[in-house]
Design a protein around this motif. Structure first.
Motif, PDB file in Angstrom:
ATOM      1  N   ASP A 199      36.461  39.126  37.287  1.00 13.47           N
ATOM      2  CA  ASP A 199      37.584  40.384  37.609  1.00 13.47           C
ATOM      3  C   ASP A 199      38.793  40.001  36.920  1.00 13.47           C
ATOM      4  N   LYS A 200      39.399  38.645  37.062  1.00 17.75           N
ATOM      5  CA  LYS A 200      40.842  38.427  36.584  1.00 17.75           C
ATOM      6  C   LYS A 200      40.911  38.467  35.181  1.00 17.75           C
ATOM      7  N   GLU A 201      39.788  38.090  34.516  1.00 18.79           N
ATOM      8  CA  GLU A 201      39.888  38.027  33.026  1.00 18.79           C
ATOM      9  C   GLU A 201      39.634  39.432  32.406  1.00 18.79           C
ATOM     10  N   ALA A 202      38.962  40.347  33.092  1.00 17.11           N
ATOM     11  CA  ALA A 202      38.737  41.780  32.801  1.00 17.11           C
ATOM     12  C   ALA A 202      40.071  42.266  32.721  1.00 17.11           C
ATOM     13  N   VAL A 203      40.652  42.413  33.735  1.00 19.13           N
ATOM     14  CA  VAL A 203      41.981  42.766  33.957  1.00 19.13           C
ATOM     15  C   VAL A 203      43.032  42.559  33.023  1.00 19.13           C
ATOM     16  N   GLU A 204      43.000  41.200  32.590  1.00 20.16           N
ATOM     17  CA  GLU A 204      43.856  40.723  31.680  1.00 20.16           C
ATOM     18  C   GLU A 204      43.465  41.015  30.268  1.00 20.16           C
ATOM     19  N   ILE A 205      42.103  41.129  29.883  1.00 22.89           N
ATOM     20  CA  ILE A 205      41.846  41.706  28.665  1.00 22.89           C
ATOM     21  C   ILE A 205      42.123  43.046  28.325  1.00 22.89           C
TER      22      ILE A 205
END
Ligand code: PGA
Ligand code: ZN
Length: 371
Positions: A199-205
């Protein structure tokens, strides 16, 4: 005058049976409407019956009760349906049976009066001088939780877009970035991509490739397997400006506290919490538990009750977001509904899958008419 109400089974976007109603008026006008269903269903939604049972309920008791009524009197039609059902949760006739008839009759009445459906709905809502315009979009980019297949725990990662053209650009940017990464561009139930990332990576991307374009998340907390997502980080560092169902639908305290802290900066969106139910919304407004509400007609089961919820939300100064469901049909009624009630946003999924595009295409058609 209503001549006949009938129904048949059709398949939805998941390959489940659902119901499509057909109404015929004495003047020869014919209209149809079909209903979707949810995958992450709130415990506070009205109950449905099987598609077979829905067809039977529509052809027999509902047809008998509605024959001869004036289709232009939506309130009377819906009241008749509610009284015929007689339960608090629509478990006897089923919210699916009732809604498909309620919507088909509204469509027939609009057709018979020769006005566009969104304009007819606008009149039914009864808010004077409400300007008809196209709402902003919450465009679905990544899908997780019960809607996806990868590691994403939250259900929806969306971007706020001004219109279809803007939304399409954002969607296309994400698709080409995933391709470049060598990631999958397969889509989930609502047409969003399902990359196998956290999830964290998704929002960052998304924050990175969309250059800080505002993001909207639907945590769908009741069905989310990660109960420890860092909302502060998503809001503070990644331009998230809207969070839907960040807490359980019985956890009023967390909702109230969160809205007190963040409500002036972000949309705190109640979907499962309110379930398009007037009593739940009344409580949420009183407690200041959120500041925006999802409107899904099939959560409550009639158009009149749906409009009452919209009106209540608007009177309280809440933002209104008209939304599709995970298992959809090609019916585009909610596009007209969104414009007709002056919704602030729509949630119609990604730019993929015919049942999602049916709503976007109707929105485009309305946009052309309004110009
Ligand atoms: P559902 O998901 O149709 O599976 O309930 C949509 C949403 O939660 O917004
Ligand atoms: Zn939701």
């Amino acid at each position: 005058m209503i001549k006949k109400v009938s129904a048949k089974k059709i398949l939805d976007s998941f390959g489940n049976w659902t119901v499509e109603s057909r109404v015929e008026l004495k003047d020869g006008t014919v209209a149809r409407a079909s209903v979707p269903s949810g995958v992450s269903v709130s415990g506070f939604e009205a109950k449905t019956v099987s598609a077979d049972k829905a067809v039977k309920n529509i052809q027999k008791p509902i047809n008998k009760a509605l024959q001869g009524l004036n289709p232009c009197n939506q309130a009377t039609i819906d009241k008749t349906l509610i009284e015929l059902d007689g339960t608090f949760d629509k478990s006897k006739l089923g919210a699916n049976s009732m809604l498909s008839v309620s919507l088909a009759l509204c469509r027939a009445a609009a057709r018979a009066s020769d006005v566009p459906l969104y304009e007819y709905i606008n009149k039914e809502l009864g808010i004077r001088n409400l300007k008809l315009e196209i709402p902003e979009l919450m465009v679905l980019l990544f899908e997780g939780g019960k809607h996806g297949s990868g590691k994403l725990a939250a259900q929806e990662f969306m971007a706020i877009a001004d219109d279809v053209g803007h939304g399409l650009k954002l969607y296309e940017t994400v698709r080409s970035h995933l391709k470049k990464m060598g990631a999958s561009i397969s889509v989930g139930l609502e047409g969003g991509f399902t990359p196998d990332i956290e999830d964290k990576e998704a929002v960052e991307i998304l924050n990175y490739i969309l250059n800080g374009n505002p993001l909207a998340l639907d945590i769908a907390y009741d069905s989310c397997v990660n109960k420890n997502l860092n909302y502060q980080y998503f809001i503070g560092e990644c331009n998230t400006t809207s969070i839907e169902d960040p807490f359980g639908s019985d956890d009023w305290e967390s909702w109230v506290e969160f809205t007190r802290g963040w409500g002036s900066q972000v949309l705190v969106v109640a979907d499962d919490l309110v379930a398009t139910n007037p009593e739940r919304l009344e409580k949420a407004i009183e407690l200041r538990a959120a500041n925006a509400v999802i409107i899904k007609p099939n959560q409550i089961g009639t158009l009149t009750e749906t409009l009452a919820v919209v009106k209540m939300a608007k009177n309280a100064g809440w933002k209104v977001i008209v939304s599709h469901r995970a298992d959809e049909t090609n019916d585009s009624f909610i596009a007209d509904l969104a414009v007709g009630v002056g919704a602030d946003y729509v949630k119609f999924g990604g730019f993929s899958r015919g049942e999602r595009l049916a709503k976007y295409n109707r929105l485009l058609e309305i946009q052309r008419e309004l110009k």
